[in-house]
Design a protein around this motif. Structure first.
Motif, PDB file in Angstrom:
ATOM      1  N   GLU A  76      -1.843  11.743   0.585  1.00 42.24           N
ATOM      2  CA  GLU A  76      -2.410  12.774   1.448  1.00 42.24           C
ATOM      3  C   GLU A  76      -2.333  14.121   0.745  1.00 42.24           C
ATOM      4  OE1 GLU A  76      -0.082  13.686   4.981  1.00 42.24           O
ATOM      5  OE2 GLU A  76       1.570  12.493   4.159  1.00 42.24           O
ATOM      6  N   ASN A  97       0.833  -1.194   0.000  1.00 46.11           N
ATOM      7  CA  ASN A  97       0.000   0.000   0.000  1.00 46.11           C
ATOM      8  C   ASN A  97       0.870   1.248   0.000  1.00 46.11           C
ATOM      9  OD1 ASN A  97      -2.304  -1.588   0.121  1.00 46.11           O
ATOM     10  ND2 ASN A  97      -2.457  -1.482   2.352  1.00 46.11           N
ATOM     11  N   GLN A 149       0.632   5.552   0.576  1.00 42.83           N
ATOM     12  CA  GLN A 149      -0.184   6.539   1.285  1.00 42.83           C
ATOM     13  C   GLN A 149      -0.278   7.810   0.467  1.00 42.83           C
ATOM     14  OE1 GLN A 149      -0.213   7.333   5.750  1.00 42.83           O
ATOM     15  NE2 GLN A 149       0.899   9.134   5.023  1.00 42.83           N
ATOM     16  N   PRO A 159      -5.447  11.063   5.234  1.00 40.76           N
ATOM     17  CA  PRO A 159      -4.652  10.294   4.267  1.00 40.76           C
ATOM     18  C   PRO A 159      -5.418   9.064   3.806  1.00 40.76           C
ATOM     19  CG  PRO A 159      -3.333  10.907   6.183  1.00 40.76           C
ATOM     20  CD  PRO A 159      -4.757  11.222   6.526  1.00 40.76           C
ATOM     21  N   GLN A 160      -5.112   8.662   2.561  1.00 43.88           N
ATOM     22  CA  GLN A 160      -5.771   7.506   1.982  1.00 43.88           C
ATOM     23  C   GLN A 160      -4.730   6.457   1.607  1.00 43.88           C
ATOM     24  OE1 GLN A 160      -9.310   7.447   1.732  1.00 43.88           O
ATOM     25  NE2 GLN A 160      -8.926   9.284   3.011  1.00 43.88           N
ATOM     26  N   SER A 161      -5.123   5.208   1.754  1.00 47.50           N
ATOM     27  CA  SER A 161      -4.259   4.098   1.375  1.00 47.50           C
ATOM     28  C   SER A 161      -4.647   3.635  -0.019  1.00 47.50           C
ATOM     29  CB  SER A 161      -4.389   2.960   2.384  1.00 47.50           C
ATOM     30  OG  SER A 161      -3.554   1.880   2.013  1.00 47.50           O
TER      31      SER A 161
END
Length: 843
Positions: A737, A733, A735, A749-751
């Motif tokens: 942001e 994954n 990250q 933040p998004q994975s």
């Protein structure tokens, strides 16, 4: 200062074996921001605890020197075949070990250091030592000094003796003498010589050409009644320096006057004044010839008239060849300059050739030699060319110190002008021209201001367009040239700049005459690249020695080998706005092995690339010798195109590493590049080291994101949906942001994975979020690869924040309509009348 050998003996007195003093793991480099090299006693970093205590005591009491600085040499010149005592003033000279002259012909018998600010050297000047300007540096045990110039002449040399500023009481000097003097502010120096009627008196002053100060000297030859027989300020032959000659009209005493042209001067306004009956031509015709050719030179500008001298040109081409004029057993005190060309034919102008139909025949390739011997003179030459042939047509005149300020033209056979040039970076002209058809063509030349005279000599060279290669050493600090002081067991790094003309092939660098114990690490310069680092490494047991090192570049175009050599410029005299008036040029680099330094620095090799539009933090590690824990300043020597870094970062006191942030713009050059860092520390003086090279790979981004414009009201929440295109697969994954959000706006933040096609960023706004269109939002995407982050900074779309619409207020119910008036009741009589009407209307 404690010397290396003294330190060794002192430590052996403590029973410490030499094996623990091995300096092989220390690193060092030349200054990268104008600092100085330094050194100290050799100490190994792996020491047992008690030895570490002793070594700490050593370092606390040791004074570390830095690169020497020289400000003055006395005397400033010497005669061929003499032995002199040079006094050199400056700083950090207490460990001076060697004088490095740029030319052969000097033997240093002895060097004695009086203090850190002065040394005395006994120097023998060979009888065949070249006349003219020579570069001089001092090598100490810890560094290499700046360059100053020293001059060698033919005539006996004497010193000016004050007071000599009274015309009635001049300093009497013998003929054919060189006087070393100085012009203080508003100073005027007078010298007297005795002449016979008809004798020639030649006077030449070297001021600006000494490279000491911005000094514009003027000279005059006066008779006993103070009438001027000749005078000069600036001359083309001497640059800012003056030359004049006269024929004595009668027996008697004549006075030579020297002053600053505007009656200025200073303690640094040194001069060499040549006074005598020697010949002093100011130009040669022709101005050059082909290598190895025998030519008959006509010298012009002397008051006794022109004369001819046969000479053989050197076997190798030279842009500027110094040659002394001889006449009646005497020689000029300074050289004239000629050109030595590689091949081709020579054509001398045949007057009249002032018009196209009178053009002197010439050949291409080849050279045309002539003189603009009167005002408004114009010369033409005729040559043949084939369609498509490309030539560089250049004038060589001012660069060889003749007064011509050329305007060059190319014409068709009927006289139509096809091309023209005035200046090409200098008063000399250059035209690159391609023949449009087979046929004959003309070259024309004139002076820009219409000037002319016997000394307005020129040379026009017609050469095929051919690949050329030049090397230079970019300065780390303006007007401070590069020297290579390499400590034992350490490295020195610098940049070599490659300039290609008419080709773009790879270039390999070659080093010759390195000091014993020094090895060089070079890297090929691929097409399109112009700058490359070079690392010199000195063995731990390399002798402390200095040399002038030759650097050459080699490339191939088909079967043709292209070779270029180093040309290093040392800026000596500058005027207002740092305009350069006098420079010294050398084809070799001053290089020396020096004493060790107590720390080394390395770049931890990155495992991941730096992507375009991304960032990275390089880890710079320091290894310290026991006893040294001071702060270390680190700066990058070089970076790939499009990559930037801070001016410097600091490894804190006692720390072992620091992070150097790098940023790549979106146009950064993709590929793998060699990078080097330089580090410095202050240990009673500045010492510096270079890291070994590391590889830095620049790659395209692993992914891109496309955002639509989004609009939110203050206090409103929403989702910002981005389209994701993964171009380089990655594991695990990453990250993502949002950065740069205005105050009052937040997002989590998004994975994301390599399979994702969309990414949603929830946005939360506060009622106080700033209203407007926000374009500075970016997405930071961090991909972990081989345990290290690959950081992307991707552009996001536009985010608009607006005020919410005002709340709707309920509208009041409309008032009821006013009651309609009722019909007035009918009277009995009216009722009967209406009833009768209705009955009548009914059939």
């Amino acid at each position: 200062m404690m010397r290396n050998n003294r330190s060794v003996l002192w430590m052996k007195g403590f029973g410490m074996p030499w094996s623990i003093l091995d300096p092989a793991r220390w690193e060092h480099s030349n200054p990268f921001l104008g600092g100085r090299n330094t050194s100290c006693a050799v100490v190994h970093r792996a020491v047992i605890a008690c030895a570490g205590l002793v070594l700490s005591l050593i370092f606390s009491s040791c004074l570390w020197a830095v690169d020497p600085e020289i400000t003055r040499v006395t005397p400033i010149s010497a005669q061929q075949g003499t032995e002199i005592e040079l006094t050199i003033a400056g700083s950090r000279l207490d460990d001076a070990a060697e004088l490095l002259f740029t030319s052969a012909g000097f033997s240093v018998r002895e060097i004695t250091t009086k203090s850190g600010t002065s040394l005395v050297a006994k120097v023998a000047v060979a009888p065949d030592c070249p006349v003219g300007e020579h570069g001089l540096r001092v090598r100490t045990a810890t560094g290499i000094s700046n360059l100053i110039t020293f001059h060698v002449g033919l005539l006996p040399e004497i010193e000016e003796k004050e007071p000599n500023n009274d015309f009635q009481n001049p300093q009497v000097i013998p003929l054919n003498t060189t006087v070393r003097g100085v012009v203080e502010n508003e100073d005027v120096d007078y010298f007297a010589v005795d002449l016979k009627a008809g004798q020639r008196l030649s006077v030449e002053v070297e001021g600006m050409r000494l490279g000491k100060a911005f000094f514009d000297p003027a000279v005059a030859i006066l008779d006993s009644k103070r009438f001027a027989l000749a005078a000069a300020d600036d001359t083309a032959f001497g640059g800012q320096d003056a030359v004049c000659s006269a024929i004595a009209p009668a027996d008697g005493r004549y006075i030579v006057q020297v002053r600053e042209s505007a009656f200025g001067g200073s303690g640094d306004s040194y001069y060499r004044l040549h006074v005598g009956t020697f010949p002093r031509p100011v130009a040669a015709f022709p101005l050059g010839g082909m290598a190895g050719q025998s030519v008959k030179v006509r010298w012009v500008g002397d008051p006794l008239g022109p004369w001819e001298e046969e000479m053989t040109l050197p076997s190798q081409p030279m842009d500027r060849w110094p040659v002394l004029a001889h006449r009646d057993g005497q020689a000029a005190p300074t050289p004239n300059w000629m050109r030595v060309s590689p091949d081709g034919s020579e054509a001398g102008e045949v007057e009249p050739n002032d018009a196209p139909n009178q053009a002197t025949p010439a050949s291409a390739p080849g050279a045309c030699n002539g003189v603009l011997d009167r005002p408004d003179d114009r010369d033409f030459f005729r040559f043949s060319a084939k369609k498509g042939q490309a030539f560089d047509i250049r004038v060589v005149a001012r660069q060889l110190r003749t007064p011509v300020d050329s305007v060059l033209t190319v014409h068709a056979a009927d006289g139509r002008q096809l091309a023209a040039n005035d200046d090409a970076g200098s008063p000399d002209s250059l035209i690159r021209w391609t023949a449009p058809d087979d046929g004959e063509y003309l070259i024309g030349i004139r002076d820009h201001l219409g000037a002319g005279g016997p000394d307005y000599v020129y040379r026009i060279e017609i050469t095929p367009v051919q690949p050329k290669l030049r090397l230079s050493l970019p300065e780390r600090q303006q007007f401070r040239d590069i020297v290579a002081a390499v400590p034992r067991g350490n490295r020195f790094a610098f940049l070599v700049s490659v300039t290609r003309e008419d080709f773009d092939g790879p270039v390999d660098l070659r080093f010759e005459d390195l000091p014993p114990g020094i090895s060089v690490e070079t890297f090929p310069v691929p097409p399109g690249q112009t700058v490359v680092p070079v690392i010199l490494t000195a063995a731990a047991d390399a002798p402390l020695e200095g040399r002038w090192v030759s650097i050459k570049g080699v490339s191939k175009v088909g079967e043709q080998e292209i070779m270029g050599e180093l040309l290093q410029r040392t800026s000596l005299v500058r005027g207002q706005n740092n305009r350069e008036y006098w420079n010294f040029y050398s084809h070799r680099l001053a290089t020396a092995v020096t004493e060790p330094v107590p720390f080394q620095v390395t770049i931890q090799q990155p495992k991941v690339p730096l992507v375009q539009g991304g960032t990275m933090e390089l880890t710079i590690k320091a290894e310290r010798v026991a006893g040294f824990d001071g702060p270390i300043t680190v700066a990058m020597l070089n970076l790939p195109p499009g990559v930037s870094a801070p001016t410097s970062v600091t490894i804190a006191q006692g720390a072992q590493e620091v992070r150097m942030p790098l940023t790549a713009n979106r146009e950064a050059a993709v590929g793998t590049w060699k990078i080097v860092a330089l580090a410095s520390a202050n240990i009673g003086g500045t010492v510096e080291v270079a890291t070994p090279p590391a590889d830095l790979t620049i790659a395209t981004p692993f992914l891109v994101m496309t955002f639509p414009q989004i609009s939110l009201d203050q206090g409103q929440s929403g989702n910002w949906l981005a389209q994701v295109e993964v171009r380089t697969k990655f594991d695990g994954n990453a990250q993502a942001e949002l950065l740069g959000l205005p105050s009052g706006i937040a997002s989590d933040p998004q994975s994301i994975t390599a399979d994702i096609q969309q990414c949603t960023f929830p946005l939360r706004t506060e009622p106080t979020a700033p209203v407007g269109l926000h374009k500075s939002v970016i997405v930071k995407v961090t991909v972990i690869q081989d345990g290290e982050p690959v950081v992307h900074l991707l552009p996001a779309g536009e985010l608009r924040i607006q005020k919410p619409a005002p709340a709707q207020v309920a509208k009041a119910a409309p008032p009821p309509p006013p009651p309609q008036p009722t019909e007035k009741p009918l009277s009995r009589l009216e009722q009967l009348r209406r009833q009768r009407q209705n009955q009548t209307a009914t059939p």
